[in-house]
Scaffold this motif. Structure first.
Motif, mmCIF file in Angstrom:
data_model
loop_
_atom_site.group_PDB
_atom_site.id
_atom_site.type_symbol
_atom_site.label_atom_id
_atom_site.label_comp_id
_atom_site.label_asym_id
_atom_site.label_seq_id
_atom_site.Cartn_x
_atom_site.Cartn_y
_atom_site.Cartn_z
ATOM 1 N N UNK A 137 -0.664 -4.406 3.712
ATOM 2 C CA UNK A 137 0.300 -5.404 3.257
ATOM 3 C C UNK A 137 -0.269 -6.172 2.072
ATOM 4 N N UNK A 138 0.515 -6.274 0.996
ATOM 5 C CA UNK A 138 0.104 -7.073 -0.136
ATOM 6 C C UNK A 138 0.098 -8.552 0.174
ATOM 7 N N UNK A 139 1.020 -8.989 1.034
ATOM 8 C CA UNK A 139 1.040 -10.388 1.453
ATOM 9 C C UNK A 139 -0.249 -10.736 2.176
ATOM 10 N N UNK A 140 -0.692 -9.844 3.045
ATOM 11 C CA UNK A 140 -1.961 -10.067 3.756
ATOM 12 C C UNK A 140 -3.134 -10.111 2.776
ATOM 13 N N UNK A 141 -3.174 -9.160 1.852
ATOM 14 C CA UNK A 141 -4.270 -9.117 0.886
ATOM 15 C C UNK A 141 -4.310 -10.402 0.048
ATOM 16 N N UNK A 142 -3.138 -10.884 -0.361
ATOM 17 C CA UNK A 142 -3.062 -12.116 -1.142
ATOM 18 C C UNK A 142 -3.537 -13.311 -0.326
ATOM 19 N N UNK A 143 -3.111 -13.372 0.928
ATOM 20 C CA UNK A 143 -3.493 -14.498 1.787
ATOM 21 C C UNK A 143 -4.996 -14.484 2.046
ATOM 22 N N UNK A 144 -5.548 -13.333 2.344
ATOM 23 C CA UNK A 144 -6.985 -13.253 2.594
ATOM 24 C C UNK A 144 -7.791 -13.630 1.352
ATOM 25 N N UNK A 145 -7.315 -13.222 0.187
ATOM 26 C CA UNK A 145 -8.042 -13.484 -1.049
ATOM 27 C C UNK A 145 -8.015 -14.959 -1.425
ATOM 28 N N UNK A 146 -6.841 -15.584 -1.366
ATOM 29 C CA UNK A 146 -6.687 -16.933 -1.897
ATOM 30 C C UNK A 146 -6.736 -18.028 -0.838
ATOM 31 N N UNK A 204 -5.734 -10.293 16.053
ATOM 32 C CA UNK A 204 -4.492 -10.803 16.614
ATOM 33 C C UNK A 204 -3.457 -9.712 16.460
ATOM 34 N N UNK A 205 -2.258 -9.983 16.868
ATOM 35 C CA UNK A 205 -1.234 -8.955 16.692
ATOM 36 C C UNK A 205 -0.919 -8.771 15.215
ATOM 37 N N UNK A 206 -0.518 -7.573 14.850
ATOM 38 C CA UNK A 206 -0.206 -7.251 13.462
ATOM 39 C C UNK A 206 1.214 -6.714 13.365
ATOM 40 N N UNK A 207 1.903 -7.103 12.299
ATOM 41 C CA UNK A 207 3.284 -6.700 12.106
ATOM 42 C C UNK A 207 3.480 -6.168 10.691
ATOM 43 N N UNK A 208 4.343 -5.156 10.551
ATOM 44 C CA UNK A 208 4.592 -4.533 9.256
ATOM 45 C C UNK A 208 5.569 -5.311 8.386
ATOM 46 N N UNK A 215 0.814 -1.210 0.000
ATOM 47 C CA UNK A 215 0.000 0.000 0.000
ATOM 48 C C UNK A 215 0.846 1.257 0.000
ATOM 49 N N UNK A 216 1.915 1.231 0.786
ATOM 50 C CA UNK A 216 2.832 2.371 0.835
ATOM 51 C C UNK A 216 3.506 2.577 -0.514
ATOM 52 N N UNK A 274 0.114 -6.250 8.757
ATOM 53 C CA UNK A 274 -0.668 -5.034 8.962
ATOM 54 C C UNK A 274 -1.535 -4.734 7.744
ATOM 55 N N UNK A 275 -2.570 -3.927 7.955
ATOM 56 C CA UNK A 275 -3.386 -3.438 6.846
ATOM 57 C C UNK A 275 -2.473 -2.717 5.856
#
Length: 300
Positions: free
Chosen positions: A172-181, A191-195, A83-84, A169-170
């Motif tokens: 994150x492209x890795x997070x977006x990919x994991x949530x999608x697929x 849960x805890x979030x990390x950058x 996102x950044x 963290x919100x």
């Protein structure tokens, strides 16, 4: 090619003393294919590449090689999340925005003035602390863990231990990919979030009961990568889409980006980089993919 591989370890320390920004090491290399030889030029070129921490190790290493071949270049690579990277390149604050997701998938990003350069593929896998006693679960169990329906590892055949979810963290492209697929678009439980991917790896390795997700390039012996429905998180399974949790690695530039920036991006796609550096660092070359997948998930 031998000289490239030798260079990746021999001169890194020297550049660390001279580099600024993203912790890049400058390494000797005789890579000729795809690199633009400009060592005789005196005009200084400065490039900043920001975004996905999944892409960061690859971008840093290729920048080292490129700066050795082109001494007038100064390339700074930083993380911060997809996102950044997309935000900063779209506003012109940086030259390259690194992302694990398409710019069109990010709210608030005007993709009309951006050029998408696909430079590699990254597999992403759920990872757990090695003491949980689980190596293979179903996709449904994975979703139930991350959405809070399963809270103890004994429910999936593991130790009698509370499950500790570690999210990226919100943004994150890795997070977006994991949530999608992996989660079929469902939001994970709190849960805890990390950058940083590196921080996630350390926390999961050291925290009893922990689970998270990482690009294959970050998975090492300190963690247990989980198989899903008997399919292992391996490059060859990504290549034919047997393992569906993967993403293209994007380098976005503005459509009117300066020639020197585009030269560097093109070098990322060169045969030398695709066949050597990308594989050495745990990514998947574009040439090795047996399928193509669009933003909506259509396979061809």
């Amino acid at each position: 090619m031998k000289k490239i591989l030798l260079s990746l370890t021999t001169v890194g320390i020297l550049f660390t003393l001279a580099a600024c920004g993203g912790g890049n090491d400058k390494t000797d290399s005789s890579s000729k294919e795809g690199a633009k030889e400009s060592g005789s030029k005196t005009e200084q070129v400065s490039i900043t590449s920001v975004g996905s921490t999944a892409i960061q190790p690859l971008a840093e290493k290729v920048a080292e090689i490129y700066m050795t071949d082109n001494p007038n270049y100064s390339i700074t690579v930083q993380g911060g999340g997809s996102g950044t990277g997309l935000t900063q390149v779209s506003t012109g604050a940086v030259d390259i925005g690194n992302s694990d997701v398409y710019a069109e998938e990010k709210d608030g990003i005007d993709s009309s003035n951006l050029e998408d350069h696909l430079i590699a593929v990254v597999g992403i896998a759920p990872v757990v602390n090695k003491e949980v006693g689980v190596k293979d679960i179903t996709k449904e169990q994975l979703k139930d863990i991350f959405t809070g329906k399963i809270t103890n590892w004994k429910e999936v055949g593991g130790a009698d231990q509370k499950i500790e979810i570690v999210n990226r963290a919100e943004g994150s492209g890795t997070r977006a990919t994991f949530e999608k697929w992996a989660l079929a678009g469902e939001a994970p439980a709190k849960g805890q979030e990390q950058d940083s991917s590196g921080t996630v790896r350390k926390i999961v390795a050291e925290t009893p009961g922990a689970i998270s997700y990482l690009a294959f390039s970050y998975i090492d012996d300190s963690l247990q990568g989980l198989s899903l429905d008997g399919v292992e998180p391996k490059d060859e399974n990504v290549a034919d889409n047997s393992w569906t949790i993967w993403a293209y690695e994007h380098m976005y530039t503005q459509k009117d980006a300066k020639e020197e920036v585009l030269d560097f991006v093109e070098y990322m796609k060169s045969k030398d980089v695709q066949e050597n550096v990308i594989k050495e660092l745990g990514y998947i070359s574009m040439a090795d993919m047996k399928v193509e997948r669009d933003m909506e998930g259509n396979i061809k």
